[in-house]
Design a protein around this motif. Structure first.
Motif, PDB file in Angstrom:
ATOM      1  N   TYR C  55      43.019  48.221  40.180  1.00 35.57           N
ATOM      2  CA  TYR C  55      43.036  46.765  39.690  1.00 35.57           C
ATOM      3  C   TYR C  55      42.717  45.945  40.996  1.00 35.57           C
ATOM      4  O   TYR C  55      41.811  45.053  40.898  1.00 35.57           O
ATOM      5  CB  TYR C  55      44.469  46.324  39.624  1.00 35.57           C
ATOM      6  CG  TYR C  55      44.774  45.049  39.202  1.00 35.57           C
ATOM      7  CD1 TYR C  55      44.257  44.323  38.274  1.00 35.57           C
ATOM      8  CD2 TYR C  55      45.492  44.395  40.381  1.00 35.57           C
ATOM      9  CE1 TYR C  55      44.674  42.952  38.053  1.00 35.57           C
ATOM     10  CE2 TYR C  55      45.730  43.034  40.152  1.00 35.57           C
ATOM     11  CZ  TYR C  55      45.257  42.369  39.009  1.00 35.57           C
ATOM     12  OH  TYR C  55      45.380  41.056  38.974  1.00 35.57           O
ATOM     13  N   HIS C  56      43.063  46.215  42.277  1.00 36.62           N
ATOM     14  CA  HIS C  56      42.702  45.320  43.449  1.00 36.62           C
ATOM     15  C   HIS C  56      41.201  45.514  43.721  1.00 36.62           C
ATOM     16  O   HIS C  56      40.433  44.731  44.183  1.00 36.62           O
ATOM     17  CB  HIS C  56      43.499  45.557  44.572  1.00 36.62           C
ATOM     18  CG  HIS C  56      44.878  45.072  44.263  1.00 36.62           C
ATOM     19  ND1 HIS C  56      45.023  43.866  44.344  1.00 36.62           N
ATOM     20  CD2 HIS C  56      46.156  45.661  44.252  1.00 36.62           C
ATOM     21  CE1 HIS C  56      46.468  43.533  44.089  1.00 36.62           C
ATOM     22  NE2 HIS C  56      47.266  44.811  44.017  1.00 36.62           N
ATOM     23  N   HIS C  59      38.769  43.596  41.645  1.00 35.66           N
ATOM     24  CA  HIS C  59      38.660  42.417  41.986  1.00 35.66           C
ATOM     25  C   HIS C  59      38.150  42.204  42.971  1.00 35.66           C
ATOM     26  O   HIS C  59      37.095  41.415  43.337  1.00 35.66           O
ATOM     27  CB  HIS C  59      40.254  41.849  42.343  1.00 35.66           C
ATOM     28  CG  HIS C  59      40.470  40.351  42.747  1.00 35.66           C
ATOM     29  ND1 HIS C  59      40.248  39.937  43.814  1.00 35.66           N
ATOM     30  CD2 HIS C  59      40.273  39.277  41.726  1.00 35.66           C
ATOM     31  CE1 HIS C  59      40.095  38.673  43.788  1.00 35.66           C
ATOM     32  NE2 HIS C  59      40.195  38.238  42.540  1.00 35.66           N
ATOM     33  N   THR C  60      37.978  42.962  44.196  1.00 37.81           N
ATOM     34  CA  THR C  60      37.357  43.012  45.450  1.00 37.81           C
ATOM     35  C   THR C  60      35.695  43.211  45.051  1.00 37.81           C
ATOM     36  O   THR C  60      34.945  42.474  45.726  1.00 37.81           O
ATOM     37  CB  THR C  60      37.861  43.978  46.445  1.00 37.81           C
ATOM     38  OG1 THR C  60      39.071  43.790  46.819  1.00 37.81           O
ATOM     39  CG2 THR C  60      36.750  43.911  47.749  1.00 37.81           C
ATOM     40  N   TRP C  62      34.257  42.424  42.590  1.00 39.15           N
ATOM     41  CA  TRP C  62      33.547  41.232  41.826  1.00 39.15           C
ATOM     42  C   TRP C  62      33.209  40.142  42.848  1.00 39.15           C
ATOM     43  O   TRP C  62      32.013  39.679  42.747  1.00 39.15           O
ATOM     44  CB  TRP C  62      34.555  40.562  40.758  1.00 39.15           C
ATOM     45  CG  TRP C  62      34.360  41.386  39.550  1.00 39.15           C
ATOM     46  CD1 TRP C  62      35.259  42.090  38.546  1.00 39.15           C
ATOM     47  CD2 TRP C  62      32.975  41.262  38.582  1.00 39.15           C
ATOM     48  NE1 TRP C  62      34.652  42.302  37.628  1.00 39.15           N
ATOM     49  CE2 TRP C  62      33.402  42.178  37.505  1.00 39.15           C
ATOM     50  CE3 TRP C  62      31.837  40.756  38.964  1.00 39.15           C
ATOM     51  CZ2 TRP C  62      32.391  42.041  36.438  1.00 39.15           C
ATOM     52  CZ3 TRP C  62      30.896  40.816  37.877  1.00 39.15           C
ATOM     53  CH2 TRP C  62      31.037  41.475  36.736  1.00 39.15           C
ATOM     54  N   TRP C 119      39.492  32.693  44.003  1.00 43.87           N
ATOM     55  CA  TRP C 119      38.515  33.317  44.269  1.00 43.87           C
ATOM     56  C   TRP C 119      37.358  32.778  45.161  1.00 43.87           C
ATOM     57  O   TRP C 119      36.421  33.610  45.530  1.00 43.87           O
ATOM     58  CB  TRP C 119      37.885  33.704  42.766  1.00 43.87           C
ATOM     59  CG  TRP C 119      37.351  32.662  42.109  1.00 43.87           C
ATOM     60  CD1 TRP C 119      38.255  31.619  41.404  1.00 43.87           C
ATOM     61  CD2 TRP C 119      36.104  31.850  42.128  1.00 43.87           C
ATOM     62  NE1 TRP C 119      37.380  30.665  40.893  1.00 43.87           N
ATOM     63  CE2 TRP C 119      36.052  30.702  41.146  1.00 43.87           C
ATOM     64  CE3 TRP C 119      34.914  32.197  42.703  1.00 43.87           C
ATOM     65  CZ2 TRP C 119      34.988  30.028  41.049  1.00 43.87           C
ATOM     66  CZ3 TRP C 119      33.831  31.533  42.692  1.00 43.87           C
ATOM     67  CH2 TRP C 119      33.798  30.472  41.606  1.00 43.87           C
ATOM     68  N   GLU C 195      40.097  37.746  51.201  1.00 44.57           N
ATOM     69  CA  GLU C 195      41.338  38.131  50.346  1.00 44.57           C
ATOM     70  C   GLU C 195      42.532  38.250  51.315  1.00 44.57           C
ATOM     71  O   GLU C 195      43.745  37.830  50.774  1.00 44.57           O
ATOM     72  CB  GLU C 195      41.157  39.254  49.708  1.00 44.57           C
ATOM     73  CG  GLU C 195      40.237  39.406  48.585  1.00 44.57           C
ATOM     74  CD  GLU C 195      39.824  40.899  47.905  1.00 44.57           C
ATOM     75  OE1 GLU C 195      39.076  40.739  47.058  1.00 44.57           O
ATOM     76  OE2 GLU C 195      40.080  41.575  48.521  1.00 44.57           O
ATOM     77  N   SER C 199      43.959  35.098  49.152  1.00 44.43           N
ATOM     78  CA  SER C 199      43.895  35.387  47.934  1.00 44.43           C
ATOM     79  C   SER C 199      44.984  36.326  47.344  1.00 44.43           C
ATOM     80  O   SER C 199      45.964  36.796  48.338  1.00 44.43           O
ATOM     81  CB  SER C 199      42.608  36.381  47.544  1.00 44.43           C
ATOM     82  OG  SER C 199      42.970  36.969  46.396  1.00 44.43           O
ATOM     83  N   VAL C 201      45.290  38.637  45.247  1.00 43.80           N
ATOM     84  CA  VAL C 201      44.980  39.744  44.497  1.00 43.80           C
ATOM     85  C   VAL C 201      43.787  40.471  45.635  1.00 43.80           C
ATOM     86  O   VAL C 201      43.277  39.686  46.348  1.00 43.80           O
ATOM     87  CB  VAL C 201      44.449  40.003  43.114  1.00 43.80           C
ATOM     88  CG1 VAL C 201      45.570  40.103  42.199  1.00 43.80           C
ATOM     89  CG2 VAL C 201      43.592  38.674  42.820  1.00 43.80           C
ATOM     90  N   GLY C 202      43.212  41.656  45.232  1.00 37.93           N
ATOM     91  CA  GLY C 202      42.111  42.397  45.947  1.00 37.93           C
ATOM     92  C   GLY C 202      42.605  43.208  46.950  1.00 37.93           C
ATOM     93  O   GLY C 202      43.938  43.344  47.471  1.00 37.93           O
TER      94      GLY C 202
END
Ligand SMILES: Nc1ncnc2c1ncn2[C@@H]1O[C@H](COP(=O)(O)OP(=O)(O)OP(=O)(O)O)[C@@H](O)[C@H]1O
Ligand SMILES: Nc1ncnc2c1ncn2[C@@H]1O[C@H](COP(=O)(O)OP(=O)(O)OP(=O)(O)O)[C@@H](O)[C@H]1O
Ligand SMILES: [Mg+2]
Ligand SMILES: [Mg+2]
Lengths: 243, 315, 255, 255, 243
Positions: C55-56, C59-60, C62, C119, C195, C199, C201-202
């Motif tokens: 999941y993380h 995100h990273t 992206w 983000w 992050e 942030s 998330v990530g």
């Protein structure tokens, strides 16, 4: 010491001029100065009554080294001028096939039929030189500057290309300035021959060539031709001595 | 002289004054110890530094120590002296944003909660003890450098942090003192201890006398600091060329008052623990993560190196 | 085609060899797992936390791709400008170098102030940290074009812009791709820094939380995931490089 | 020689212009000084803390130079190896890229475990963070040597080592110097990161202490000092570049 | 299609061999194969009874393109072989002055006296080619491979260099293999001339040249010489037709 000095050279429109001279006398420098590729350290270059400030447009130039761009195929290298020079530039995208056909026919004329897809470094030295000649011709420039375009070719190929140049000149009335060290080449092709001397480069002799056009390769075996070549040899010998 | 490498929890700031004093006044030297003190980037770092054997002694958070021991069984590092009887963990909010001393005022608010923050790590305890439903709260992971500025700017309503740093930082940001509300977690049922002196197993076993000497020297440093905070801070300023005396003194005073010299310490002496409270703390730590093997009090803390009780009086 | 096979296997052999060595060293020297966990421990953690990591990591990925994309575009443009104008080059290099000597960690707080937590800061950090190598290499590539090649176009009366695009840029492609390898790794570092500080998330966020909780194997698992992402991106870049600068890679030295 | 003058003045004009713009923006937008202090505020802080800044800056300079020196030596060697052997190249690139995708902040604690707080971690961090661009560029430079140039030596029966040293390395010099500009800025970042977490002196240490004490102007003063140091090192590198790769910088495009 | 095929060519030690052929027939490829600079895609190259696996040592080679290293001055470019080839390699540092003097004298022989300090890109095309010839000669190799070494030169300079090569061959008994497209050059210099044809490159004719040595430039004006050149022309004409 300047490479060329006090150099005055008049070429009429539609004329075929040749420049001969010993190695290192400043022929290539002269070509670059005249087209504005180099700027004089001192003094000025006057072409057509005006000082040359930027590269002249609409000249076709074949350099002494073929310098093809290694990331383009031979065909793409030949099409390069069309991507720069108007009106071809704006027409190129739509009329691509037409231009490619033209490039292919030029390639065929210089004996490189079907070699267009190769990269320059896959061609032999003489083939590269011929491709570079095609590049100078593709956009049908009004002025052609050729710096020893046949230096790496055997005599047969060379003579074939002489005829190609002769016919081109006859058909399109372009002005051609040819640098060469082959005196027969100069005598066969040119209307006027300039002899240069070295250190500093100067014109030491100017000679009109009166052979009637169209000329056939046969004239190179006539006594008049031999005499002319002999005379030119004399000028060059003198030019070398002076240096 | 026994060489000892000591890792602080943080930079040379006011709260480190006792150690600076002990160095400057030669208390360590008098015990036959050649101590070098290095700063660190947080109160967790000394724990792994000591555990790795690079450092012999550290000044770090005991709650993290418990957790570290659980993650890495067999390292045998122990707390030997409590410095912060009450932890500095706090929620700092602004009255103008609706935060009061009442826990209920936290509902629906937006918090600056750095992921690595020690105070935020205790939120599960705070929330359980005070029976808060935090589904309506928003926790933003903000870096330490922007935590207080964001609160000052009103981007968040409250932040998690250490009472002494956040309060002072906010004031220096121009937030009026009466707009700042500090909710020390220990006032709200979070019964944890704070920073302690931690020693490696090797050091404790091979040089027990050195450990005892070290604690005696620190004790003296603490006593001197309590007596004369102002000149104690000078010892810190000497080591930190950007620190400002008035700020560090205020910080030190806050720590002394709120975290070090608590009523319990005044009564029972400095450096020791209340076993029942410590056991409760171990239970509470269990709310923040799941023990692999829950330790007993003796596993984490030992008083065997502490100076005698009468030498540990601080008033 | 023995060498071809060797080339395909080499990365695996080296990589696996490296991890085996690491494992052996960890076991022989008895390095405790909170200093440097053995690969087996890390792998176990990767498996244990696979869903969070995935999941993380996405995100990273992206964030990084967005920042990297910006960096490539901007880096190419600025590099072309710097490579083709000595004046702009002399004028802006000190600023650029100065800016790049500043650790980006110091810049993240400003980004947070302006764009809030979310983000934007990771993307911008990735961008800010990774555009410089691209600029430098593209500028160097263009500035070192052989004048003989330029002359081919200058003789046609080509505008400077034409020369830059038709000769400068293609000639600079090997430089450009070289810089991409550096830039992509920096972009990852940038988005992670972003992050960590801004942030929820990530991988960066996961890293901070894991290291705060002394979950050292998880920290390393996250780092390994980062490394793997980096290598994947590198592989993509290397593929593009091979297909676009084959003309430059004719050297037989690298045999 | 008007253009010569322009080239000398350009950096000053651009830089001063940049700071003036910054100052104006800060004043017009009324940006509070703890987000982004105006240059005047920063300058004032530089003056106020000049003795500390000088002391710490020299320390950082040393750390950086040491790390950078290591990076140059190691980077050149490894770059030569990677550029001249496709097998080693294919084998180690993934590892290198993977390693470089890992934020170096995560590596500093390990260095502290092994070497304690002191000068070693900053130097090593500076080294670890800055060697990669050098490796990549030197490798690219060597791998893109024109085979015609190699043939000159190969025809003489030269060993591969000779070819790499006599043709590969000189040909790669423009690439190498390009990478130095990137590496020197990274080295600063690296030593600062190292100092932040594992040193008692240095700009990095000053930075953390200042930011912990919320002395934002001092933080920025330290950053500006870093930038200035970076620019000075860059100027030295650029000078070396001009004197060593003049042959490659004949392009007239950059006029 | 392979560039050269089934090509068999025997050169005795101390002999001066010339290879002629139309442009693109595979002369340069042949040179590179023979010296091990290129490896055949298929088949093998056998030199002296052994298969060529690595570049042969102790050959001096002048390429069709001068390819001087642009970061070295002309003089340093010429000294390059000495940095590679033993025994000069180990002697170079101590006997630097001696070697530099030798390089300077070579430069003077090819008409480039005092140009050693210039960078290659400051020389004219012909001057570069001459410098590249010096580089092939400096370490006094037992075998000289020259790929159109005089292609960019005017006839006077060219003839001067013919004499230089002739004297060198006479004095040192080196084996020389010369690729050229100038048939007079081949006829004047060589002991044996090979004619190549294109696609795939093969030897179509081999001709011994029997003029006694030492030869004078005057022989190029004798009828025997013209006849020989004419004969060679015929071979090449055939070779081109075949392609
Ligand atoms: N870029 C340069 N910088 C300095 N000197 C140069 C440069 N280019 C050429 N020269 C010098 O100018 C002189 C003339 O060179 P040029 O290339 O014009 O000769 P050329 O007549 O074309 O000779 P060739 O027939 O050998 O090609 C030479 O002495 C050469 O050394
Ligand atoms: N690197 C290469 N890759 C593919 N084909 C090549 C390569 N080099 C040469 N060739 C091809 O091999 C053939 C012979 O080339 P070569 O250079 O040997 O000719 P040459 O006889 O030297 O011609 P010239 O007299 O023009 O120099 C040509 O058809 C050429 O296209
Ligand atoms: Mg020339
Ligand atoms: Mg050839």
């Amino acid at each position: 010491m300047p490479a060329v000095q006090n150099l005055n050279l008049k070429v009429n429109e539609g004329e075929f001029a040749a420049i001969v001279g010993p190695s290192g006398c400043g022929k290539s420098t002269l070509m670059k100065l005249a087209t504005g590729l180099q700027f004089p350290r001192e003094g000025a270059v006057i072409v057509g009554g005006r000082q040359v400030g930027a590269p002249v447009k609409l000249a076709g130039m074949a350099f002494q080294n073929p310098t093809m761009l290694p990331w383009r195929t031979t065909l793409d290298n030949i099409l390069l001028p069309l991507e720069i020079v108007e009106p071809h530039r704006s027409r190129l995208r739509r009329h691509k096939a037409e231009y490619v056909a033209k490039a292919e026919s030029l390639l065929a004329q210089v004996g490189l039929k079907g070699q267009g897809h190769k990269f320059p470094w896959q061609l032999s030295g003489g083939m590269q030189q011929r491709a570079s000649l095609c590049r100078a011709l593709i956009h049908e420039p009004k002025l052609l500057m050729l710096d020893e375009p046949f230096g790496a070719l055997d005599s047969f190929t060379r003579e074939e290309l002489w005829c190609v140049m002769r016919d081109l000149h006859a058909a399109q009335k372009v002005t051609i300035i040819l640098v060469t060290h082959d005196l027969r080449e100069a005598a066969f092709l040119a209307d006027r021959i300039f002899c240069m001397s070295a250190r500093p480069g100067r014109i030491v002799a100017e000679r009109r060539v009166e052979f009637p056009r169209p000329r056939d390769l046969d004239i190179t075996y006539t006594p008049e031709f031999s005499e002319l070549v002999h005379e030119l040899r004399g000028h060059i010998a003198q030019a070398r001595q002076a240096a | 002289q026994t060489p000892v490498r000591f890792s602080l929890d943080w930079r040379w700031e006011g709260p480190a004054a006792p150690f600076a004093v002990a160095l400057d006044k030669g208390y360590f030297k008098a015990e036959g110890l050649d101590v070098t003190i290095d700063p660190a980037a947080g109160s967790r770092e000394p724990i792994s530094r000591v555990a790795s054997g690079t450092y012999d002694v550290g000044f770090g958070d005991v709650n993290s120590l418990v957790r570290f021991r659980d993650e890495n069984p067999g390292t045998g590092i122990k707390a030997v002296m409590v410095i912060y009887d009450r932890p500095p963990f706090a929620i700092i909010g602004r009255k103008s944003r609706g935060i009061t001393k009442e826990v209920s005022s936290l509902q629906g608010k937006k918090f600056g909660a750095p992921a690595a923050d020690g105070a935020y790590a205790q939120w599960p305890i705070f929330k359980t003890v005070n029976k808060i439903d935090d589904s309506s709260m928003r926790f933003e992971n903000v870096g330490f450098p922007v935590r207080e500025p964001m609160l000052a700017q009103g981007e968040v309503d409250a932040v998690f942090g250490f009472s002494m740093s956040s309060y002072i930082n906010l004031k220096s940001r121009g937030v009026p003192a009466d707009d700042i509300v500090v909710l020390p977690m220990s006032d709200y049922g979070v019964d944890l201890y704070g920073n302690t002196i931690i020693v490696s197993q090797k050091f404790a076993q091979e040089k027990p006398e050195a450990v005892k000497g070290l604690l005696r020297a620190i004790m003296k440093g603490v006593q001197d600091t309590v007596k004369d905070p102002s000149s104690a801070v000078d010892a810190v300023i000497k080591r930190n060329d950007v620190a400002k005396k008035d700020v560090e003194l205020e910080r030190l005073r806050m720590v002394l008052e709120q975290n070090m010299i608590t009523p319990w310490v005044k009564e029972n002496g400095f450096g020791g623990i209340d076993k029942a409270r410590f056991a409760k703390a171990l239970d509470q730590i269990g709310l923040t993560f799941t023990y692999k093997a829950k330790p007993g009090v003796e596993d984490v803390f030992t008083d065997q190196f502490l100076p005698a009780a009468d030498q540990r009086k601080v008033n | 085609m023995k060498t071809r096979n060797q080339l395909v296997f080499a990365p695996w052999v080296f990589t696996i060899g490296f991890f085996v060595l690491w494992e052996v060293l960890c076991r022989v020297l008895k390095i405790s797992s909170f200093i440097l966990p053995a690969p087996s421990t890390i792998l176990w953690a990767v498996w244990e936390y696979r869903s969070q990591l995935t999941y993380h990591a996405f995100h990273t990925l992206w964030m990084t791709l967005a920042g990297f994309g910006l960096a490539v575009g901007f880096g190419l443009l600025l590099g072309m400008l710097l490579g083709s104008s000595r004046l702009v080059n002399a004028g802006t290099y000190p600023l650029l170098v100065g800016f790049n000597s500043i650790p980006k960690v110091a810049v993240v707080p400003i980004l947070v102030f302006w764009f809030g937590v979310g983000w934007v800061p990771p993307v911008l950090t990735a961008f800010l940290i990774s555009f410089f190598p691209i600029v430098v290499n593209v500028a160097t590539g263009i500035a070192t074009v052989e004048p003989e090649m330029e002359d081919v176009l200058r003789a046609l009366g080509a505008s400077k812009r034409d020369i830059v695009f038709k000769v400068g840029v293609p000639r600079a492609m090997p430089y450009f791709f070289g810089s991409l390898k550096v830039a992509i790794t920096l972009a990852y570092v940038g988005s992670v820094i972003g992050e960590q500080n801004a942030s929820n998330v990530g991988i960066g966020n996961l890293l901070t939380r894991a290291s705060a909780a002394f979950e050292v194997p998880l920290v390393w698992a996250a780092l390994v995931v980062l490394a793997v992402l980096g290598v994947i991106m590198y592989a993509v870049t290397a593929y593009a490089e091979r297909s676009m600068t084959g003309w430059a890679q004719r050297s037989q030295m690298a045999a």
